[in-house]
Design a protein around this motif. Structure first.
Motif, PDB file in Angstrom:
ATOM      1  N   GLY A 155       0.818  -1.210   0.000  1.00 30.80           N
ATOM      2  CA  GLY A 155       0.000   0.000   0.000  1.00 30.80           C
ATOM      3  C   GLY A 155       0.846   1.253   0.000  1.00 30.80           C
ATOM      4  N   ALA A 156       1.939   1.252   0.771  1.00 26.92           N
ATOM      5  CA  ALA A 156       2.811   2.424   0.808  1.00 26.92           C
ATOM      6  C   ALA A 156       3.464   2.667  -0.546  1.00 26.92           C
ATOM      7  CB  ALA A 156       3.876   2.244   1.892  1.00 26.92           C
ATOM      8  N   MET A 157       3.938   1.628  -1.158  1.00 25.68           N
ATOM      9  CA  MET A 157       4.569   1.783  -2.469  1.00 25.68           C
ATOM     10  C   MET A 157       3.550   2.212  -3.523  1.00 25.68           C
ATOM     11  SD  MET A 157       7.184  -1.475  -2.508  1.00 25.68           S
ATOM     12  CE  MET A 157       8.014  -0.867  -3.966  1.00 25.68           C
ATOM     13  N   ALA A 158       2.374   1.591  -3.499  1.00 26.94           N
ATOM     14  CA  ALA A 158       1.336   1.965  -4.458  1.00 26.94           C
ATOM     15  C   ALA A 158       0.874   3.400  -4.219  1.00 26.94           C
ATOM     16  CB  ALA A 158       0.149   1.005  -4.358  1.00 26.94           C
ATOM     17  N   GLY A 159       0.720   3.795  -2.930  1.00 29.48           N
ATOM     18  CA  GLY A 159       0.317   5.162  -2.624  1.00 29.48           C
ATOM     19  C   GLY A 159       1.344   6.174  -3.099  1.00 29.48           C
ATOM     20  N   LEU A 211       7.882   8.748   1.473  1.00 28.71           N
ATOM     21  CA  LEU A 211       6.987   7.599   1.543  1.00 28.71           C
ATOM     22  C   LEU A 211       7.530   6.430   0.745  1.00 28.71           C
ATOM     23  CD1 LEU A 211       4.264   6.471   2.518  1.00 28.71           C
ATOM     24  CD2 LEU A 211       3.211   7.453   0.489  1.00 28.71           C
ATOM     25  N   LEU A 212       8.065   6.738  -0.440  1.00 31.69           N
ATOM     26  CA  LEU A 212       8.620   5.677  -1.278  1.00 31.69           C
ATOM     27  C   LEU A 212       9.851   5.063  -0.625  1.00 31.69           C
ATOM     28  CD1 LEU A 212       8.370   4.169  -3.942  1.00 31.69           C
ATOM     29  CD2 LEU A 212       9.764   5.936  -5.011  1.00 31.69           C
ATOM     30  N   ILE A 213      10.704   5.928  -0.034  1.00 30.20           N
ATOM     31  CA  ILE A 213      11.880   5.407   0.661  1.00 30.20           C
ATOM     32  C   ILE A 213      11.455   4.517   1.834  1.00 30.20           C
ATOM     33  CG2 ILE A 213      13.874   6.059   2.070  1.00 30.20           C
ATOM     34  CD1 ILE A 213      14.176   8.523   0.289  1.00 30.20           C
ATOM     35  N   GLY A 214      10.434   5.007   2.577  1.00 27.62           N
ATOM     36  CA  GLY A 214       9.920   4.181   3.667  1.00 27.62           C
ATOM     37  C   GLY A 214       9.394   2.853   3.175  1.00 27.62           C
ATOM     38  N   ALA A 215       8.681   2.876   2.041  1.00 24.18           N
ATOM     39  CA  ALA A 215       8.163   1.623   1.486  1.00 24.18           C
ATOM     40  C   ALA A 215       9.298   0.705   1.070  1.00 24.18           C
ATOM     41  CB  ALA A 215       7.248   1.915   0.292  1.00 24.18           C
ATOM     42  N   ILE A 216      10.361   1.300   0.497  1.00 21.56           N
ATOM     43  CA  ILE A 216      11.507   0.479   0.097  1.00 21.56           C
ATOM     44  C   ILE A 216      12.167  -0.142   1.322  1.00 21.56           C
ATOM     45  CG2 ILE A 216      13.815   0.581  -0.919  1.00 21.56           C
ATOM     46  CD1 ILE A 216      12.760   2.700  -2.841  1.00 21.56           C
ATOM     47  N   ILE A 217      12.302   0.676   2.390  1.00 20.29           N
ATOM     48  CA  ILE A 217      12.893   0.152   3.621  1.00 20.29           C
ATOM     49  C   ILE A 217      12.027  -0.979   4.184  1.00 20.29           C
ATOM     50  CG2 ILE A 217      13.491   0.714   6.004  1.00 20.29           C
ATOM     51  CD1 ILE A 217      14.259   3.497   5.040  1.00 20.29           C
ATOM     52  N   LEU A 218      10.699  -0.740   4.201  1.00 15.51           N
ATOM     53  CA  LEU A 218       9.805  -1.792   4.685  1.00 15.51           C
ATOM     54  C   LEU A 218       9.901  -3.034   3.816  1.00 15.51           C
ATOM     55  CD1 LEU A 218       6.621   0.282   5.597  1.00 15.51           C
ATOM     56  CD2 LEU A 218       8.272  -0.730   7.168  1.00 15.51           C
ATOM     57  N   ILE A 274       3.527   5.831  -5.559  1.00 14.59           N
ATOM     58  CA  ILE A 274       3.528   5.896  -7.026  1.00 14.59           C
ATOM     59  C   ILE A 274       2.282   6.613  -7.538  1.00 14.59           C
ATOM     60  CG2 ILE A 274       3.451   4.499  -9.116  1.00 14.59           C
ATOM     61  CD1 ILE A 274       5.099   2.396  -7.611  1.00 14.59           C
ATOM     62  N   LEU A 275       1.100   6.241  -7.004  1.00 15.55           N
ATOM     63  CA  LEU A 275      -0.136   6.890  -7.451  1.00 15.55           C
ATOM     64  C   LEU A 275      -0.145   8.368  -7.071  1.00 15.55           C
ATOM     65  CD1 LEU A 275      -2.762   4.128  -6.596  1.00 15.55           C
ATOM     66  CD2 LEU A 275      -1.800   4.702  -8.829  1.00 15.55           C
ATOM     67  N   GLY A 276       0.385   8.697  -5.881  1.00 16.25           N
ATOM     68  CA  GLY A 276       0.448  10.096  -5.474  1.00 16.25           C
ATOM     69  C   GLY A 276       1.336  10.906  -6.399  1.00 16.25           C
ATOM     70  N   ALA A 277       2.488  10.339  -6.777  1.00 15.11           N
ATOM     71  CA  ALA A 277       3.372  11.039  -7.707  1.00 15.11           C
ATOM     72  C   ALA A 277       2.698  11.242  -9.060  1.00 15.11           C
ATOM     73  CB  ALA A 277       4.684  10.255  -7.872  1.00 15.11           C
ATOM     74  N   ILE A 278       2.002  10.206  -9.524  1.00 16.52           N
ATOM     75  CA  ILE A 278       1.301  10.331 -10.802  1.00 16.52           C
ATOM     76  C   ILE A 278       0.208  11.392 -10.715  1.00 16.52           C
ATOM     77  CG2 ILE A 278      -0.186   9.106 -12.426  1.00 16.52           C
ATOM     78  CD1 ILE A 278       1.370   6.570 -11.798  1.00 16.52           C
ATOM     79  N   ALA A 279      -0.587  11.371  -9.620  1.00 14.23           N
ATOM     80  CA  ALA A 279      -1.660  12.363  -9.463  1.00 14.23           C
ATOM     81  C   ALA A 279      -1.091  13.772  -9.362  1.00 14.23           C
ATOM     82  CB  ALA A 279      -2.475  12.034  -8.213  1.00 14.23           C
ATOM     83  N   LEU A 280       0.034  13.923  -8.663  1.00 10.34           N
ATOM     84  CA  LEU A 280       0.644  15.241  -8.529  1.00 10.34           C
ATOM     85  C   LEU A 280       1.128  15.754  -9.876  1.00 10.34           C
ATOM     86  CD1 LEU A 280       1.605  17.511  -6.674  1.00 10.34           C
ATOM     87  CD2 LEU A 280       3.710  16.222  -6.295  1.00 10.34           C
ATOM     88  N   LEU A 281       1.763  14.902 -10.625  1.00 14.42           N
ATOM     89  CA  LEU A 281       2.237  15.310 -11.952  1.00 14.42           C
ATOM     90  C   LEU A 281       1.068  15.651 -12.868  1.00 14.42           C
ATOM     91  CD1 LEU A 281       5.133  12.739 -12.480  1.00 14.42           C
ATOM     92  CD2 LEU A 281       5.323  15.154 -11.895  1.00 14.42           C
ATOM     93  N   LEU A 282       0.001  14.853 -12.781  1.00 15.70           N
ATOM     94  CA  LEU A 282      -1.171  15.129 -13.619  1.00 15.70           C
ATOM     95  C   LEU A 282      -1.830  16.445 -13.231  1.00 15.70           C
ATOM     96  CD1 LEU A 282      -2.803  11.579 -13.902  1.00 15.70           C
ATOM     97  CD2 LEU A 282      -1.525  12.818 -15.648  1.00 15.70           C
ATOM     98  N   SER A 283      -1.955  16.694 -11.925  1.00 11.36           N
ATOM     99  CA  SER A 283      -2.585  17.946 -11.500  1.00 11.36           C
ATOM    100  C   SER A 283      -1.740  19.154 -11.899  1.00 11.36           C
ATOM    101  CB  SER A 283      -2.802  17.929  -9.986  1.00 11.36           C
ATOM    102  OG  SER A 283      -1.553  17.863  -9.307  1.00 11.36           O
ATOM    103  N   THR A 284      -0.433  19.039 -11.750  1.00 13.11           N
ATOM    104  CA  THR A 284       0.438  20.139 -12.154  1.00 13.11           C
ATOM    105  C   THR A 284       0.373  20.354 -13.655  1.00 13.11           C
ATOM    106  OG1 THR A 284       1.929  19.583 -10.333  1.00 13.11           O
ATOM    107  CG2 THR A 284       2.802  20.991 -12.057  1.00 13.11           C
ATOM    108  N   GLY A 285       0.387  19.264 -14.395  1.00 10.57           N
ATOM    109  CA  GLY A 285       0.263  19.391 -15.852  1.00 10.57           C
ATOM    110  C   GLY A 285      -1.067  19.994 -16.263  1.00 10.57           C
ATOM    111  N   ALA A 286      -2.150  19.602 -15.536  1.00  7.83           N
ATOM    112  CA  ALA A 286      -3.468  20.175 -15.857  1.00  7.83           C
ATOM    113  C   ALA A 286      -3.498  21.671 -15.573  1.00  7.83           C
ATOM    114  CB  ALA A 286      -4.545  19.452 -15.050  1.00  7.83           C
ATOM    115  N   ALA A 287      -2.876  22.080 -14.446  1.00  4.67           N
ATOM    116  CA  ALA A 287      -2.847  23.508 -14.120  1.00  4.67           C
ATOM    117  C   ALA A 287      -2.059  24.296 -15.165  1.00  4.67           C
ATOM    118  CB  ALA A 287      -2.245  23.707 -12.734  1.00  4.67           C
ATOM    119  N   GLU A 288      -0.922  23.774 -15.569  1.00  5.73           N
ATOM    120  CA  GLU A 288      -0.137  24.456 -16.593  1.00  5.73           C
ATOM    121  C   GLU A 288      -0.874  24.493 -17.928  1.00  5.73           C
ATOM    122  OE1 GLU A 288       3.521  22.386 -16.685  1.00  5.73           O
ATOM    123  OE2 GLU A 288       4.299  23.306 -14.835  1.00  5.73           O
TER     124      GLU A 288
END
Length: 458
Positions: free
Chosen positions: A32-36, A212-219, A38-52
C-alpha cells in the motif's frame, strides 16, 4: 541403553495465527505504501500538468480576445477618422477606408463572439453586448453623417456631429473594451496564480512522496530480510529434524548392535572352539576374529585405520567395505564369494550401507547360511546411475532340514523386527530400495541406490 529422550521445543510467545495475521498485514502495508507513493506522484504530476495546461489555454484565449478588442477599437477609430476627413475635404477617397474599417469592425465582432464561446461569464457577455450596442450607435451616426454629406447637406451633417452621439458611443465602446480586457487580464492572473501554486506544491509534495517511497523500500527490504530469515529458520528446522531422526536411528542401532555384538562374540568363541586343535590356536582364532569384528565396526562408523584405508577421494571402495564387514566370519566352512568391479561410493553412503551389510552378516551367522556350512555370494554392478548390490545366501542341507519351512526362516531372520526396520531406514538414507526374498536354499537381498562411482587410483 536407555531410549532416546523425547523431543521438546520451546513454545512461541506469539500464537502462529496471530504471527501470520501480522505478517500478512505488514505485506499489505508495504504494498500500500509503495502503491500510494507511485499513485500520489502520478496524481501530482497530472494535477500540475493540468494547471499548466489550463494556464496556457487561458493565456491563448486572453491573447485572442485582447487582439480582437484592439482590432475592433482601431476599426472604430479608423472609421471615425475617415468620416472626419470626408466631412472636411468632401474627398471620395476617404470613403474607401471608412468602408474597410466598418467591415473590419463587423468581422471583429464575429471573432469576439467566437473567442468568448460558451465559457464566458455573465459580466463578459454584458460587456460584449455594450460593445455591440456602442458600435451600432457609432456606425449609425457615421452612416447618417456621410449620407448627409453625399446629399450636399453640410449643415445637417455638421449639426449631427455636434450633437455628440458619436462621441458618447465611442466612449461607451472604449469603456466596454477596457472592461472586457480587464476581466481577461484578471482571469489570466488567477490562472497563473493557480499554476504557480501547483508548481510550489509539487516540490514539498514530491518530497513527502519520496520519503513515503523510501519508507516503502525500507519496509520492503525488512520484509525481504524477514522472509529470508524465516526461510533460513525453516531450513534449519528441517535440517535439525533430519539430524534428530538420524541421531534416534543411530541410538537405536547402537543398542541393537551392542546386543548383536555379544551374540557375535559368543558365536566366534563357540566356532573357534570347534575348529581349534589346542589352546593356542583357540586363543589366536578368537583374537583374530575379534580384531576383524572391530575393523568392521570402525568401517561402518567411518572412523579408524580401516576407514582411512578405504576412503579415496571422498568415497570408499564397495569391495573393501564388503570384505571388512564380513571378514570376521569367514572360515573354511563359512565361504564367501565376491563379484564386482572396484567402484566407489560417496562418503555419506558408507555408514548406511555398512549398517545394512553388518545386519545381513549378523543374520547370516545367527540364522542364515553361516549358522552351519554355507556359501555367501555378494555381487554388485553399476547400471546407468544406480548401483545394484545382491546378497545371496546358500545354506547347507543340514541347516535346511533343521529349519524346514521358508516362512520359519524368514521369521527367524528378523522379518518384522528392528533389523528389518533399520535396513529399511538405511535404504531411505541411501535414496534407494531394498528387497528381501526367502527361497528354499536361503535368503537373497537386493539393494539398489543412486551412485556415481569413480575409478580408484593406486
Amino acid at each position: 541403553m536407555s531410549p532416546a529422550a523425547p523431543r521438546s521445543s520451546e513454545p512461541s510467545l506469539t500464537p502462529a495465527p496471530f504471527r501470520v495475521f501480522i505478517r500478512r498485514w505488514f505485506n499489505w502495508l508495504v504494498l500500500g505504501a509503495m502503491a500510494g507513493a507511485i499513485l500520489g506522484a502520478i496524481a501530482l504530476l497530472l494535477s500540475t500538468g493540468a494547471a499548466e495546461r489550463a494556464e496556457r489555454i487561458q493565456v491563448e484565449r486572453a491573447d485572442d480576445i485582447l487582439r480582437v478588442l484592439d482590432r475592433i477599437e482601431r476599426a472604430a477609430l479608423s472609421s471615425e477618422s475617415a468620416q472626419r476627413g470626408y466631412f472636411i475635404t468632401l474627398d471620395q477617397r476617404y470613403l474607401e477606408p471608412y468602408r474597410t474599417s466598418r467591415a473590419n469592425a463587423a468581422a471583429g465582432l464575429d471573432d469576439l463572439s467566437a473567442a468568448l464561446d460558451e465559457g464566458a461569464t455573465e459580466e463578459q457577455l454584458a460587456h460584449y453586448g455594450e460593445i455591440v450596442s456602442a458600435l451600432d450607435d457609432k456606425f449609425g451616426e457615421l452612416d447618417q453623417t456621410i449620407g448627409q454629406l453625399e446629399a450636399g447637406r453640410l449643415r445637417d451633417a455638421r449639426r449631427r456631429i455636434l450633437m455628440g452621439d458619436g462621441y458618447d458611443a465611442m466612449q461607451r465602446l472604449t469603456g466596454a473594451i477596457d472592461a472586457l480586457a480587464e476581466i481577461e487580464g484578471q482571469l489570466q492572473e488567477q490562472q497563473s496564480a493557480r499554476a504557480q501554486a501547483a508548481e510550489q506544491r509539487i516540490v514539498p509534495l514530491l518530497g513527502v512522496l519520496l520519503l513515503l517511497l523510501i519508507g516503502a523500500i525500507i519496509l520492503g527490504a525488512v520484509l525481504v530480510a524477514r522472509t529470508a530469515q524465516a526461510e533460513t529458520e525453516a531450513a534449519q528446522a528441517r535440517e535439525l529434524e533430519r539430524e534428530r531422526d538420524r541421531a534416534d536411528l543411530l541410538a537405536q542401532e547402537l543398542n541393537h548392535r551392542v546386543k548383536n555384538l555379544f551374540a557375535m562374540v559368543l558365536a566366534i568363541v563357540q566356532m573357534s572352539a570347534r575348529e581349534a586343535a589346542d589352546v593356542n590356536s583357540y586363543r589366536d582364532g578368537i583374537a583374530s576374529r575379534i580384531r576383524a569384528l572391530l575393523t568392521a565396526h570402525e568401517v561402518t562408523q567411518g572412523t579408524g585405520t580401516a576407514a582411512d584405508r578405504l576412503n579415496r577421494q571422498g568415497g570408499a571402495s564397495v569391495r573393501a567395505l564388503v570384505e571388512a564387514t564380513v571378514q570376521p566370519h569367514v572360515s573354511a566352512e563359512k565361504r564367501l564369494e565376491l563379484d564386482g568391479d572396484d567402484v566407489t561410493i560417496d562418503r555419506i553412503q558408507v555408514t548406511p550401507l555398512g549398517l545394512v551389510l553388518h545386519e545381513l552378516a549378523t543374520n547370516a551367522v545367527k540364522y542364515g547360511c553361516w549358522q552351519a556350512h554355507g556359501l555367501l555370494t555378494v555381487r554388485w554392478r553399476k547400471q546407468d546411475d544406480l548401483l545394484h548390490l545382491e546378497w545371496q545366501e546358500e545354506t547347507s542341507e543340514e541347516l535346511q532340514s533343521r529349519h524346514g519351512a521358508d516362512d520359519d526362516r524368514a521369521r527367524q531372520q528378523g522379518g518384522g523386527g528392528f533389523g528389518s526396520t533399520m535396513m529399511t531406514g538405511a535404504a531411505r538414507q541411501l535414496g534407494g530400495e531394498i528387497e528381501r526374498t526367502f527361497g528354499p536354499r536361503g535368503v537373497t537381498v537386493s539393494i539398489a541406490f543412486p551412485a556415481n562411482p569413480k575409478p580408484l587410483k593406486a
